[in-house]
Scaffold this motif. Structure first.
Motif: not given
Lengths: 185, 642
Positions: B453-467, B512-514
């Motif tokens: 889970h530390l090789r990437s950060n797909p958790y971005i999808e939880e909060f990124i706006t559609p724009e 830095f990355y979360r």
């Protein structure tokens, strides 16, 4: 009025202690020498087993004043700080010997004595401490510093932070010493 | 170009077999291209290892690489990376940790330490600036990590000495043994670096150094520091991190119902006894932090009552997660178990998954009482978990089988046990269950060091706006957690490059990355990281350069794996996630990782990486864009270039 940096934990909060991040050490060396080097810092974080850290720096008590054979340690009345004239220091260690809390150290590069000089009145370690547990106190009002220390000591004595962990004692694991020299080949 | 600022400027090579060392200059071009940390490690590993070597043989090397910003006052610049060929996956392996050993190495004058060969007797390596010594370690062999650390400090007579050492598990070449930093303050956990140490008869590396770490632009540095503090003041991710440390992640897993309980079968689980408030109020010693870190999420936990009263364990969230994987939900048992792993020098993630695997095999009758020496291998049985951990470390009884990791153990057991072995490329699963959230599944598959889970950060999808999703990843769908497919591959690729920057610079991913907003995430992880780097080294990298450096390191690791024979068929996840719906209900209950979506995201990901979609192998065009022509030429020789 004489001043000093004191460790001022907020014992009521888990986030109110020194976290051992040593940013103070690195910022201290940056401020004085333009480099990062904990070994050249005038403040030191002392770590104890079990996750307890205490930052130690000069409390400007004045015991070192008479120790210097070259008479280089003086009280600066205006800033309320005891300073070593580092330029002229010859590294004899007399002041290190007399300091009761080990706040004076020897610069490994220049072999000169290092001691907190309060950065000319605005200490950088106090400014940058992430846990906000370093504070500049007036030393002529020692009761303020002392009462905080007493409070901290009371917490340490009563709570789990001070207790020394028993690492291996509590976990005797069978079968660890069966390894022979041959097995390493 | 000359090297300025926070690089020390030297590379130290130590050969254990010939007991000789050599000091080389660090080439400024090399530094600027590969930045540091994992970037150096991956490049050196690719250069110096021939494909097909035995990871536990004398040909393997261990590369200590310090992050480019390690030793400076940059917030959370605390990570040192160990790189080696992994005995679990037979592919690229690395493990990073908070480490004073790395800081001392850098202050001793070396950005990088390369250890090769095998010592004839147990030794430890002591580096004190210009003095480099191999010392007898026979008296340390068999001792716990914390004891070995203390003994080394005592016999060298200096409390400023830091160590990276292995415990009994590493000595016995348990394939997922860890290297512990300063006893137990940090763990180079994943991929089995401890076993590589053990195979070299290397108990520890001890370092001491008092040289200056320089800086080029102090004003820019202080400005960046101030801006970092301003950003984290607003970042909603930080206050819970400061309050609870990593045990807070249980709330995230509970929110999505993805605990991975009982060997990754159940989503929701009886987790209430593991509430972060409980850990905070009952067990946390106090807030701690790694180097210079204002986030303060480091915690030691202490047991003050019960059978194991008196122990203090440095523990992170993954211990709790793997406790749940074994069905153990008693906080005291989990703290004690973590302590055991720390002392023995084991990676809790792999240990937890392996024991859970054995539990399920026992439940299904693939392991019997005869195999387990009469022990009841049932989920939730903490005492068995402790005993199994001990047996693994000393390789006795069933421990000898389990010490090989789930993949090899399953092959030995046969009878369909492979289905219960939860690993990617041989490295056991980590973090939460990917079912219902396809890009997470792909992120486990594409990690260059196995499930991670530390090789990437797909958790971005939880909060990124559609724009933002449209702007950055070309499709609004990328912000849709469960249904989105388009743009997810690009999101994954970007997030892999992004978090790799942290490993290059030695920055902590939590600091830095979360984040919980894309804006703060980018500002911390790219903008500020680049500004800190430029201020400390005097280089003038742009944010694009920095992301590209991350991409470069990732591609080198991919090429390493390709050269070892890995391709698209290895970029997959345990079959259970595809065909067994998540049990236990909850938000993700009943879902699987839909194979078709998985493949579509994977293909988009390969395209974004400019790798061959059919085989998953790197292409010349993709590599040359990153100035990796030398790798393209090398891969071509092995027929691994598309």
């Amino acid at each position: 009025m004489r001043k000093a940096i004191a460790y001022s934990p907020r014992p009521e909060s888990l986030e109110g202690y020194c976290t051992g991040c040593r940013l103070c050490e690195r910022m201290c060396s940056l401020e004085h020498f333009d480099v990062f080097n904990s070994a050249r810092s005038r403040i030191r974080v002392v770590s104890f087993e079990g996750g307890l850290e205490i930052p130690v720096t000069c409390n400007h008590c004045g015991l070192c004043l008479d120790s210097c054979p070259l008479n280089l340690i003086k009280l600066d009345d205006k800033l309320g700080v005891i300073k070593i004239d580092e330029e002229k220091c010859n590294g004899c260690r007399s002041c290190i010997e007399v300091c009761p809390i080990g706040a004076i150290t020897l610069d490994p590069n220049s072999n000169k004595a290092l001691k907190c000089d309060l950065c000319g009145g605005k200490p950088i370690c106090v400014e940058y401490c992430p846990a906000k547990v370093l504070a500049l106190h007036g030393r002529s009002d020692p009761e303020e510093v002392r009462s905080r220390r007493r409070e901290f000591a009371a917490v340490l004595a009563s709570e789990k932070v001070l207790r020394r962990p028993s690492h291996s004692g509590a976990v005797a694991i069978k079968g660890l010493n069966k390894i022979t020299k041959e097995a390493c080949k | 170009m000359t090297l300025k600022g926070s690089y020390s400027g030297k590379i130290l090579r130590v050969d254990l077999a010939s007991e000789k060392h050599r000091i080389e200059d660090l080439d400024p071009d090399f530094a600027k291209t590969y930045i540091g940390g994992r970037g150096f490690g991956s490049k050196i590993l690719y250069d110096e290892l021939s494909p097909g070597i035995d990871p536990l043989g004398p040909e393997n090397i261990v590369v200590f690489t310090t992050g480019a910003l390690l030793g400076t006052a940059t917030p959370a610049a605390s990570r040192t990376t160990l790189s080696f060929k992994s005995p679990l996956s037979n592919l690229h392996g690395d493990a990073a940790s908070m480490s004073y050993c790395g800081v001392n190495l850098k202050q001793a004058g070396y950005d990088c330490l390369i250890i090769s060969g095998k010592a004839s007797d147990p030794v430890y390596l002591f580096i004190d600036e210009d003095s480099i010594e191999l010392k007898d370690a026979f008296h340390l062999w068999g001792s716990y990590t914390v004891d070995a650390h203390k003994k080394i400090q005592t016999e060298l007579g200096d409390r400023d000495i830091s160590t990276a050492c292995i415990g009994p598990a590493g000595e016995n070449k348990v394939r997922y043994a860890a290297v512990m930093s300063d006893g137990q303050i940090g763990t180079h956990a994943r991929c089995g670096g401890g076993a590589v140490f053990g195979s070299k008869n290397l108990k520890a590396v001890a370092t001491k150094g008092q040289k200056d770490i320089k800086i080029v632009d102090m004003d820019s540095f202080k400005n960046a520091f101030k801006d970092y503090l301003d950003v984290i003041k607003l970042d909603p991710y930080v206050p819970p991190a400061t309050r609870y440390g990593t045990p807070r992640f249980i709330l995230h897993r509970a929110k999505f119902g993805i605990h991975g309980a009982e060997n990754w079968r159940f989503g929701p689980y009886k987790w209430k006894g593991l509430d972060p408030e409980i850990f905070r109020n009952e067990y946390a010693v106090k807030a701690g932090s790694c180097h210079n870190c204002p986030v303060m999420c480091r915690r030691e936990f202490m047991l003050t009552q019960g059978k194991h009263s008196g122990i203090v364990a440095k523990m992170e969230w993954e211990s709790i997660a793997r406790g749940i994987t074994c069905g153990v939900v008693d906080p005291e048992a989990i703290i004690y178990w973590t302590h055991l792993n720390n002392l023995l020098g084991l990676d809790v993630e792999s240990v937890g998954d392996t024991i859970a695997f054995a539990f399920e095999c026992y439940e299904k009758g693939l392991l019997t009482d005869e195999d387990t020496d009469g022990m009841k291998f049932s989920f939730g049985n903490a005492e068995t978990m402790f005993e199994a951990t001990r047996l693994i470390a000393i390789r006795e009884g069933i421990g000898d089988l389990l010490a090989e990791g789930t993949k090899r153990a399953a092959e030995k057991i046969g009878k369909g046990a492979e289905r219960f072995a939860m690993h990617v490329k041989g490295v056991e699963m980590s973090a939460g269950d990917p079912r219902g959230m396809p890009v997470r599944a792909v992120s486990y598959a594409t990690g260059t060091r196995g499930a991670d889970h530390l090789r990437s950060n797909p958790y971005i999808e939880e909060f990124i706006t559609p724009e933002d999703a449209k702007k950055w990843f070309g499709s609004e769908e990328a912000s849709d957690l469960r249904k989105g497919v388009k743009g997810k591959g690009r999101l994954l690729k970007w997030s892999e490059d992004f978090v790799t920057i942290g490993d290059l610079l030695g920055l902590c991913k939590f600091a830095f990355y979360r984040s919980l907003t894309f804006e703060y995430l980018y500002r911390k992880g790219v903008e500020l990281a680049t500004r800190f780097y430029n201020a400390c080294t005097g280089f003038d990298l742009t944010e694009e350069n920095m992301l590209m450096a991350g991409e470069r390191a990732f591609n080198i690791e991919k090429a390493f794996n390709a050269r070892e024979g890995a391709d698209r068929k290895d970029d997959t996840i345990p079959v259970r996630f595809f065909d067994e719906p998540l049990q236990g209900g909850g938000p993700s209950g009943g879902t699987v990782v839909e194979k078709e979506k998985f493949e579509r995201i994977l293909e988009e990901y390969y395209e974004a990486r400019r790798w061959d979609v059919k085989t998953g192998l790197p292409t010349r065009e993709g590599l040359e864009r990153l100035n990796l022509k030398w790798i393209a030429d090398d891969l071509e020789k092995y027929g691994k270039l598309k």
